[in-house]
Design an enzyme around this catalytic site. Sequence first.
Site, PDB file in Angstrom:
ATOM      1  N   CYS A 180      -1.525  -1.705  -2.445  1.00 33.28           N
ATOM      2  CA  CYS A 180      -0.651  -1.266  -1.506  1.00 33.28           C
ATOM      3  C   CYS A 180       0.959  -1.767  -1.650  1.00 33.28           C
ATOM      4  CB  CYS A 180      -0.900  -1.823  -0.198  1.00 33.28           C
ATOM      5  SG  CYS A 180       0.232  -1.573   1.372  1.00 33.28           S
ATOM      6  N   SER A 218       2.741  -3.150   0.165  1.00 37.75           N
ATOM      7  CA  SER A 218       3.428  -4.426   0.459  1.00 37.75           C
ATOM      8  C   SER A 218       3.083  -5.669  -0.597  1.00 37.75           C
ATOM      9  CB  SER A 218       2.551  -4.952   1.673  1.00 37.75           C
ATOM     10  OG  SER A 218       2.986  -3.844   2.652  1.00 37.75           O
ATOM     11  N   HIS A 270       6.103  -5.745  -2.846  1.00 41.53           N
ATOM     12  CA  HIS A 270       6.947  -6.376  -2.254  1.00 41.53           C
ATOM     13  C   HIS A 270       6.794  -8.037  -2.413  1.00 41.53           C
ATOM     14  CE1 HIS A 270       9.099  -3.369   0.039  1.00 41.53           C
ATOM     15  NE2 HIS A 270       7.634  -3.115   1.148  1.00 41.53           N
ATOM     16  N   HIS A 275      -5.124  -6.394  -0.107  1.00 33.12           N
ATOM     17  CA  HIS A 275      -5.661  -6.592   0.943  1.00 33.12           C
ATOM     18  C   HIS A 275      -6.268  -5.547   1.630  1.00 33.12           C
ATOM     19  CE1 HIS A 275      -1.350  -5.044   1.151  1.00 33.12           C
ATOM     20  NE2 HIS A 275      -1.994  -4.335   2.294  1.00 33.12           N
ATOM     21  N   CYS A 313      -5.918  -0.544   5.338  1.00 32.07           N
ATOM     22  CA  CYS A 313      -4.317  -0.722   5.421  1.00 32.07           C
ATOM     23  C   CYS A 313      -3.766   0.588   5.516  1.00 32.07           C
ATOM     24  CB  CYS A 313      -3.700  -1.516   4.268  1.00 32.07           C
ATOM     25  SG  CYS A 313      -1.830  -1.769   4.551  1.00 32.07           S
TER      26      CYS A 313
HETATM   27  N1  COD Z   1      13.781   9.342  -0.379  1.00 36.86           N
HETATM   28  C1  COD Z   1      12.327  10.113  -0.132  1.00 36.86           C
HETATM   29  N2  COD Z   1      11.168   9.480  -0.805  1.00 36.86           N
HETATM   30  C2  COD Z   1      11.532   8.588  -1.284  1.00 36.86           C
HETATM   31  C3  COD Z   1      12.783   7.623  -1.528  1.00 36.86           C
HETATM   32  C4  COD Z   1      13.733   8.528  -0.918  1.00 36.86           C
HETATM   33  N3  COD Z   1      15.159   7.704  -1.124  1.00 36.86           N
HETATM   34  N4  COD Z   1      12.663   6.457  -2.431  1.00 36.86           N
HETATM   35  C5  COD Z   1      11.411   6.551  -2.811  1.00 36.86           C
HETATM   36  N5  COD Z   1      10.426   7.596  -2.187  1.00 36.86           N
HETATM   37  C6  COD Z   1       9.284   7.825  -2.107  1.00 36.86           C
HETATM   38  C7  COD Z   1       8.522   7.449  -3.497  1.00 36.86           C
HETATM   39  O1  COD Z   1       8.599   8.592  -4.593  1.00 36.86           O
HETATM   40  C8  COD Z   1       7.017   7.283  -2.920  1.00 36.86           C
HETATM   41  O2  COD Z   1       6.362   8.458  -3.228  1.00 36.86           O
HETATM   42  C9  COD Z   1       7.308   6.785  -1.716  1.00 36.86           C
HETATM   43  O3  COD Z   1       8.444   7.077  -1.292  1.00 36.86           O
HETATM   44  C10 COD Z   1       6.694   5.394  -1.502  1.00 36.86           C
HETATM   45  O4  COD Z   1       5.438   5.462  -1.973  1.00 36.86           O
HETATM   46  P1  COD Z   1       4.729   3.947  -2.246  1.00 36.86           P
HETATM   47  O5  COD Z   1       3.353   4.178  -2.509  1.00 36.86           O
HETATM   48  O6  COD Z   1       5.533   3.449  -3.099  1.00 36.86           O
HETATM   49  O7  COD Z   1       4.422   3.043  -0.853  1.00 36.86           O
HETATM   50  P2  COD Z   1       3.205   3.123   0.159  1.00 36.86           P
HETATM   51  O8  COD Z   1       3.045   4.170   0.963  1.00 36.86           O
HETATM   52  O9  COD Z   1       2.293   2.179  -0.267  1.00 36.86           O
HETATM   53  O10 COD Z   1       3.958   2.041   1.300  1.00 36.86           O
HETATM   54  C11 COD Z   1       5.253   2.274   1.721  1.00 36.86           C
HETATM   55  C12 COD Z   1       5.739   1.284   3.084  1.00 36.86           C
HETATM   56  C13 COD Z   1       7.028   1.284   2.762  1.00 36.86           C
HETATM   57  C14 COD Z   1       5.348   2.187   4.145  1.00 36.86           C
HETATM   58  C15 COD Z   1       5.015  -0.072   2.790  1.00 36.86           C
HETATM   59  O11 COD Z   1       5.998  -0.905   2.755  1.00 36.86           O
HETATM   60  C16 COD Z   1       4.055  -0.523   3.994  1.00 36.86           C
HETATM   61  O12 COD Z   1       2.886  -0.302   3.913  1.00 36.86           O
HETATM   62  N6  COD Z   1       4.680  -0.691   5.262  1.00 36.86           N
HETATM   63  C17 COD Z   1       4.301  -0.595   6.474  1.00 36.86           C
HETATM   64  C18 COD Z   1       4.201  -2.054   7.222  1.00 36.86           C
HETATM   65  C19 COD Z   1       2.975  -2.320   7.600  1.00 36.86           C
HETATM   66  O13 COD Z   1       2.295  -1.888   8.723  1.00 36.86           O
HETATM   67  N7  COD Z   1       1.980  -2.943   6.892  1.00 36.86           N
HETATM   68  C20 COD Z   1       0.832  -3.408   6.725  1.00 36.86           C
HETATM   69  C21 COD Z   1       0.500  -4.054   5.754  1.00 36.86           C
HETATM   70  S1  COD Z   1       0.843  -3.294   4.146  1.00 36.86           S
HETATM   71 ZN    ZN Z   2      -0.993  -2.676   3.100  1.00 38.17          ZN
END
Ligand code: COD
Ligand code: ZN
Length: 365
Positions: free
Chosen positions: A40, A42, A45, A63, A168
């Site tokens: 994930c 996070s 991060h 997680h 998650c």
């Molecule tokens: N414009 C459009 N798309 C973009 C841009 C942009 N400027 N920058 C990046 N992207 C795209 C990427 O190409 C990618 O496809 C996507 O955004 C990000 O995807 P991932 O796979 O890197 O990230 P995820 O989906 O696993 O998680 C992203 C969150 C930011 C949502 C993540 O931090 C999270 O899980 N937050 C939720 C908080 C929460 O409830 N967390 C629970 C524990 S994790």
């Molecule tokens: Zn997560």
Amino acid sequence: MPAMQSAVLRGPDPMQVEHIDLADPEAGEVLVRVVACGVCHSDLHAIHRAKSGPLAVPMILGHEVGGVVEAVGPGVTSVKAGDHVVVAFRPNCGQCFFCLRGDLALCERPDNPDRAAAGPRPRLRANGQPVQQGVGVAGYSEYTLMPERGVVKVRDDAPLDVVCLVGCGVTTGVGAAINTARVQSGSDVAVIGLGGVGLNIVQGARLAGARRIIAVDTVASKGDLAAKFGATHFVNASEGDPVAQVQKIAGGYLDYAFEAIGLGVTVSQAFAMIRRGGMAVVVGVVGQDVTIPGRDFLGEKKLVGSFFGSARPQYDIPRLIDLYMDGKLNLDDLVSKRRPLREVNEAFADMETGEVARSVINPRG
Ligand code: COD
Ligand code: ZN
């Protein structure tokens, strides 16, 4: 004290597979044999924080766990050895103001046993030295030790190396659409960021009966992928202003826009996409201040946060797994790659390219 293999983060360098000693389950604890653990954002991060300094290491990340109960400590009643479980990474206390009000995702005393290196009862040790359980779980391991409220019993016929994602990303995404926003049927929706979380917002909006679901990403290959989850249109944000592109498709503004990346600029874009009375939902973890035109609040535009899909894990997780088993939720296309534990760093490199939906780690692979 059982020993196991885990991927350990010790600072800016890549994670390394090490021998870890694990405590026996104490009262109220559940020992889970990890079958699979999703990768994930996070966790990424946390890796970035370790690179820039402020993260306490050593730490074991991961997680999004599906596994089988190996043993339970005294007093555990909701699961027993042999049960299939999905880990709920932030076990709510069930007693604080927010839990009593039913907002379990907002619990202010999550039993995240802190499990800090300096804590009184470290559950994991490497050569006698305490190791933290990242996000309270430590899933990139053969076993994990969780408090009882941190595991959810799931049906035995669900494949654990797929439904681990419900721990998650799936719950965070589908829950943002269904629980947080309560998307109305027939409405128009945009989702910015099509990672494991954003794709699940897309399918949450589909389940809710949205009319147009406009998926936005900077990576062109995400368009075809989003269509598999119910997106009706795709906007490539690297080919010009995504707000203008979305409005062209919708013939105006939208009812809901979701941000699933964690950038101030994309939060502003989501807010700009919605009509008066509409709702912009921030799912990504945003590290900076956000700029919004204040006059827009006159039009009753709403800007809301969503954490872990506003979920009640013991209720939502089995229900989402039933939807998958009934063919109504697409989890199979979320798993882009399966990798053994020793390739965990490669799985993170894949995530940074934005090309994969989710990688799943098999700790015994
Ligand atoms: N414009 C459009 N798309 C973009 C841009 C942009 N400027 N920058 C990046 N992207 C795209 C990427 O190409 C990618 O496809 C996507 O955004 C990000 O995807 P991932 O796979 O890197 O990230 P995820 O989906 O696993 O998680 C992203 C969150 C930011 C949502 C993540 O931090 C999270 O899980 N937050 C939720 C908080 C929460 O409830 N967390 C629970 C524990 S994790
Ligand atoms: Zn997560």
